[in-house]
Motif scaffolding. Structure first.
Motif, PDB file in Angstrom:
ATOM      1  N   THR A  17       0.822  -1.208   0.000  1.00 15.38           N
ATOM      2  CA  THR A  17       0.000   0.000   0.000  1.00 15.38           C
ATOM      3  C   THR A  17       0.860   1.263   0.000  1.00 15.38           C
ATOM      4  O   THR A  17       0.640   2.188  -0.808  1.00 15.38           O
ATOM      5  N   GLU A  18       1.848   1.321   0.878  1.00 11.75           N
ATOM      6  CA  GLU A  18       2.691   2.519   0.982  1.00 11.75           C
ATOM      7  C   GLU A  18       3.489   2.735  -0.299  1.00 11.75           C
ATOM      8  O   GLU A  18       3.678   3.872  -0.747  1.00 11.75           O
ATOM      9  N   VAL A  28      -1.329   7.575   1.525  1.00 15.70           N
ATOM     10  CA  VAL A  28      -1.960   6.287   1.806  1.00 15.70           C
ATOM     11  C   VAL A  28      -3.440   6.498   2.129  1.00 15.70           C
ATOM     12  O   VAL A  28      -4.301   5.703   1.713  1.00 15.70           O
ATOM     13  N   ARG A  29      -3.737   7.575   2.815  1.00 19.02           N
ATOM     14  CA  ARG A  29      -5.129   7.872   3.158  1.00 19.02           C
ATOM     15  C   ARG A  29      -5.960   8.070   1.888  1.00 19.02           C
ATOM     16  O   ARG A  29      -7.096   7.574   1.796  1.00 19.02           O
ATOM     17  N   LEU A  31      -5.276   6.846  -1.092  1.00 21.01           N
ATOM     18  CA  LEU A  31      -5.378   5.542  -1.733  1.00 21.01           C
ATOM     19  C   LEU A  31      -6.505   4.711  -1.117  1.00 21.01           C
ATOM     20  O   LEU A  31      -7.319   4.113  -1.835  1.00 21.01           O
ATOM     21  N   ARG A  32      -6.565   4.696   0.201  1.00 20.85           N
ATOM     22  CA  ARG A  32      -7.619   3.922   0.868  1.00 20.85           C
ATOM     23  C   ARG A  32      -9.000   4.510   0.589  1.00 20.85           C
ATOM     24  O   ARG A  32      -9.982   3.777   0.456  1.00 20.85           O
ATOM     25  N   TYR A  34      -9.868   6.053  -2.205  1.00 23.04           N
ATOM     26  CA  TYR A  34     -10.218   5.623  -3.558  1.00 23.04           C
ATOM     27  C   TYR A  34     -10.695   4.174  -3.559  1.00 23.04           C
ATOM     28  O   TYR A  34     -11.631   3.817  -4.280  1.00 23.04           O
ATOM     29  N   ARG A  35     -10.032   3.351  -2.758  1.00 24.66           N
ATOM     30  CA  ARG A  35     -10.419   1.945  -2.701  1.00 24.66           C
ATOM     31  C   ARG A  35     -11.814   1.794  -2.100  1.00 24.66           C
ATOM     32  O   ARG A  35     -12.630   1.004  -2.583  1.00 24.66           O
ATOM     33  N   GLU A  36     -12.110   2.594  -1.066  1.00 28.21           N
ATOM     34  CA  GLU A  36     -13.443   2.552  -0.450  1.00 28.21           C
ATOM     35  C   GLU A  36     -14.512   3.024  -1.412  1.00 28.21           C
ATOM     36  O   GLU A  36     -15.653   2.530  -1.380  1.00 28.21           O
ATOM     37  N   ARG A  45      -4.619 -10.392  -1.960  1.00 29.32           N
ATOM     38  CA  ARG A  45      -4.368 -10.524  -0.529  1.00 29.32           C
ATOM     39  C   ARG A  45      -3.439 -11.699  -0.249  1.00 29.32           C
ATOM     40  O   ARG A  45      -3.584 -12.770  -0.823  1.00 29.32           O
ATOM     41  N   TYR A  52      -0.711  -4.677  -4.692  1.00 22.57           N
ATOM     42  CA  TYR A  52      -1.232  -4.013  -5.881  1.00 22.57           C
ATOM     43  C   TYR A  52      -0.249  -4.211  -7.030  1.00 22.57           C
ATOM     44  O   TYR A  52       0.916  -4.540  -6.806  1.00 22.57           O
TER      45      TYR A  52
END
Length: 233
Positions: A17-18, A28-29, A31-32, A34-36, A45, A52
């Motif tokens: 992620t980073e 990172v915030r 990115l998360r 956008y994923r949400e 996973r 990614y």
């Protein structure tokens, strides 16, 4: 960062992620977030680790490019959904009767575009509705992270009409109606050639391809005279 085998094409680069956030130039915030919002496909996973790849990085760069062009996150999400539900290049070939790669047989030259480049061609007109219409009509198809327009000439003419003030939705609807007439003309000329030139069905494709310029000249001349009659009428 990690790499793993991906068959004959070589290796696929993967990012934590980073690492992905750093490569994309975002936090990172973000990115998360956008994923949400489902702007990104789910990562692979491995236990608690999210991996990614370069497709995710390309998507993040597309999001940044579309944001720079004035699109909202909601609009980008709708565009993304339209892309993901659209035909791929192979399906486009089947639709238009082309080769398996969607690019054979036709005289037209396909164009590969990024979503950002498409937005530049039709500034302010790349909406989910117009994108869905283009995909349905077969003007556009998807190929991984790229978009393929079936015809350089149609792309240039469509963008020129938009620059002249014609809404893209109207251009696409006209294209749909023109295709119906073009299909009828193609059937007319094919039947003519089959009846008088290539009575052996096996020879028809070669004969049609050989005589295609003559058919195009007839259509162009008749269209020119028809427009003259409209203007005089």
């Amino acid at each position: 960062m990690s790499e793993h085998e991906a068959g004959p094409q070589g290796t696929v680069r993967e990012y934590r992620t980073e690492e992905l956030a750093e490569a994309a130039g975002i936090t990172v915030r973000t990115l998360r977030f956008y994923r949400e919002r489902k702007l990104l496909p789910p990562p692979r996973r491995e236990g608690r680790i999210a991996w990614y790849d370069d497709h995710h990085l390309a998507r993040l760069r597309t999001i940044a490019g579309l944001l720079d062009r004035g699109h909202t996150l909601g609009g980008i999400a709708e565009l993304t959904a339209a892309f993901e539900n659209g035909r791929d290049v192979g399906q486009l070939g089947a639709l238009l009767g082309l080769g398996e790669d969607g690019l054979g047989w036709s005289e037209e030259t396909p164009v590969r575009l990024t979503p950002e480049a498409l937005a530049d061609y039709f500034e302010g007109e790349v909406t989910p509705e117009n994108l869905a219409a283009s995909l349905d009509l077969g003007y556009l198809a998807t190929d991984g992270d790229e978009i393929v327009h079936v015809s350089r000439r149609l792309l240039d003419v469509s963008s020129a009409l938009v620059r002249e003030g014609v809404p893209l939705a109207a251009v696409l609807e006209t294209g749909r109606r023109v295709r119906a007439h073009a299909d009828a003309l193609a059937a007319l000329f094919t039947e003519l050639i089959a009846a008088h030139v290539a009575t052996d069905p096996a020879e028809l494709p070669k004969a049609v391809d050989h005589l295609r310029p003559l058919a195009k000249s007839v259509v162009e001349a008749e269209l020119s005279m028809a427009m003259d009659r409209r203007l005089r009428g």
